[in-house]
Design an enzyme around this catalytic site. Structure first.
Site, mmCIF file in Angstrom:
data_model
loop_
_atom_site.group_PDB
_atom_site.id
_atom_site.type_symbol
_atom_site.label_atom_id
_atom_site.label_comp_id
_atom_site.label_asym_id
_atom_site.label_seq_id
_atom_site.Cartn_x
_atom_site.Cartn_y
_atom_site.Cartn_z
ATOM 1 N N ASP A 51 39.375 36.667 46.145
ATOM 2 C CA ASP A 51 38.648 37.668 45.364
ATOM 3 C C ASP A 51 39.491 38.038 44.144
ATOM 4 O O ASP A 51 40.579 38.594 44.277
ATOM 5 C CB ASP A 51 38.383 38.905 46.221
ATOM 6 C CG ASP A 51 37.283 39.789 45.649
ATOM 7 O OD1 ASP A 51 36.778 39.475 44.557
ATOM 8 O OD2 ASP A 51 36.924 40.786 46.312
ATOM 9 N N ASP A 109 33.654 35.464 40.697
ATOM 10 C CA ASP A 109 35.018 35.908 40.998
ATOM 11 C C ASP A 109 35.346 35.920 42.482
ATOM 12 O O ASP A 109 36.316 36.555 42.891
ATOM 13 C CB ASP A 109 35.253 37.306 40.410
ATOM 14 C CG ASP A 109 34.301 38.349 40.976
ATOM 15 O OD1 ASP A 109 33.327 37.967 41.656
ATOM 16 O OD2 ASP A 109 34.524 39.556 40.735
ATOM 17 N N GLU A 110 34.584 35.187 43.275
ATOM 18 C CA GLU A 110 34.778 35.284 44.724
ATOM 19 C C GLU A 110 34.378 33.967 45.390
ATOM 20 O O GLU A 110 33.382 33.353 45.030
ATOM 21 C CB GLU A 110 33.910 36.429 45.242
ATOM 22 C CG GLU A 110 34.027 36.731 46.700
ATOM 23 C CD GLU A 110 33.087 37.864 47.105
ATOM 24 O OE1 GLU A 110 33.033 38.151 48.315
ATOM 25 O OE2 GLU A 110 32.398 38.435 46.234
#
Length: 410
Positions: A27, A121-122
């Site tokens: 993350d 973003d993950e």
């Protein structure tokens, strides 16, 4: 040390304890804000907020300085700036964020092809097949964090655990810029002190019902029989809650498939009932979608238009074209026809969107020219516009209808 409170720290080198932590959750830390800080070094030490700046703008991302003032994602921008008046605000730059995201994903794919992208973003990784080549899960996680920091000048937090459920909770627990490994024999000790709302699938309503039953922590939930939970929540949710409370999550890491659709939408600062303004906006969104399709090497066949009224009622209309395309001229023509057919030309609209579905690689598309169609046409013109945009930046060149819009707004 690996990871903060509640879980006994583990050595940075891999041990037999962490061998079962084969699922990693990566993350990025305040990703959009972090990218903007790199673009704008003058923001060093100052709070950053990314989001819309109009009267209806909302926060997309806030760095940890802004968060210390109470700012968070999805908050109205007006409220965010009341809480943090000294924040530097930047509009989202989706294209740039996507490029940085792709670079980060390339780092992950160098570890294993078993990468499930959750968002820009993950991502989840299953590193069970990479251990012989790269070492244990903790060593792999440390290497990922090092490469992201060295190559992108950004930080990420990593949770390592036997399951996706626990890995995600671990990455949240060690933010920002941390690494937390939760071995199989410590899963319940890690989970049970957490609030029940931390479990995947427990929304506000379910959490309120559990609180009414006196169940506020995962440990409280774990002490209730599955039969009791089934009676309260039904078979599916009751069984899932019972399993999650014990740390049982069998969901696999599913490698991401290619995009199934590409779209763009716009929320107007004020509701709009002028058909000409709507048509120009559909053209602008079609240009944006087509440019993204060409950049990704895609063509699409189904045009979808999204129209949201002032009362938040949302209408979608779609049309499948005779042939796949990545040409904005063709997409916008279909989008405007769908808008006209929806019968909303004098209805106040809050939002409009354009999406292309039925994507395929452009190399697989075969387009049949009509007898009177020149070989050089709209697609070649738009590719030339792409080249100008890449060299001189967004807005350097645009269709005349959109240039007229800017003149009218002056």
């Amino acid at each position: 040390m690996i990871g903060p409170g509640g879980v006994e720290p583990l050595p940075e080198d891999d041990s037999e304890d962490t061998a079962g932590c084969t699922v990693l959750h990566i993350d990025m830390d305040a990703f959009f804000a972090g990218v903007e800080r790199l673009v704008h070094p003058e923001t060093r030490g100052k709070p950053i907020i990314v989001g819309g700046t109009g009267p209806r703008g909302v926060v997309s991302s806030a760095d940890y300085i802004a968060r210390s003032y109470g700012v968070h994602s999805a908050m109205p921008m007006v409220r965010a700036l009341r809480l943090c008046p000294d924040a530097m605000v930047f509009p989202p730059d989706g294209a740039h964020y996507k490029r940085v995201s792709e670079a980060v994903m390339d780092i992950l794919l160098a570890v294993t092809p078993e990468v499930e992208r959750v968002s820009l973003d993950e991502a989840y990784l299953d590193v069970s097949g990479a251990r012989r080549r790269l070492g244990g899960p903790v060593r792999i996680a440390e290497e990922i964090r090092r490469r992201v920091r060295d190559e992108q000048s950004l930080t990420c937090s990593v949770g390592a655990a036997p399951s996706k459920l626990v890995a995600k909770l671990a990455s949240t627990r060690c933010k920002p810029d941390g690494l937390l490994a939760v071995p199989p024999d410590r899963v319940t000790a890690f989970l049970h002190p957490l609030p029940v709302g931390a479990l995947s699938g427990v929304g506000d309503k379910t959490e309120q019902t559990l609180a009414r039953l006196g169940l506020r922590t995962v440990g409280d939930l774990a002490r209730v029989s599955a039969a009791t939970l089934r009676g309260e929540f039904g078979t599916a949710l009751g069984d899932r809650l019972a399993a999650l409370a014990q740390g049982r999550d069998e969901s696999p890491v599913v490698p991401s498939s290619p995009d199934k659709s590409i779209g763009a939408e716009e929320t107007f600062p004020r509701d709009v009932d002028d058909p000409e303004v709507i048509r120009r906006e559909l053209l602008r969104l079609s240009e944006k979608v087509a440019r993204r399709m060409r950049a990704g090497g895609h063509v699409g066949r189904t045009v979808v238009v999204k129209l949201r009224r002032a009362d938040f009622t949302t209408i979608t209309r779609s049309r499948t074209l005779a042939e796949s395309t990545d040409v904005a001229h063709e997409i916008s023509a279909a989008a405007r026809e769908l808008y006209a057919a929806a019968g909303l030309e004098r209805v106040r609209l809050r939002l409009v969107g354009v999406r292309m579905e039925g994507l395929a690689p452009v190399a697989d598309a075969h387009r049949q020219l009509s007898l009177d169609e020149p070989e050089t046409g709209w697609r070649e013109a738009e590719q030339a516009m792409d080249a100008v945009t890449r060299r001189f930046g967004a807005g350097a060149i645009r269709p005349a209808a959109l240039a007229k819009r800017e003149e009218d707004d002056v």
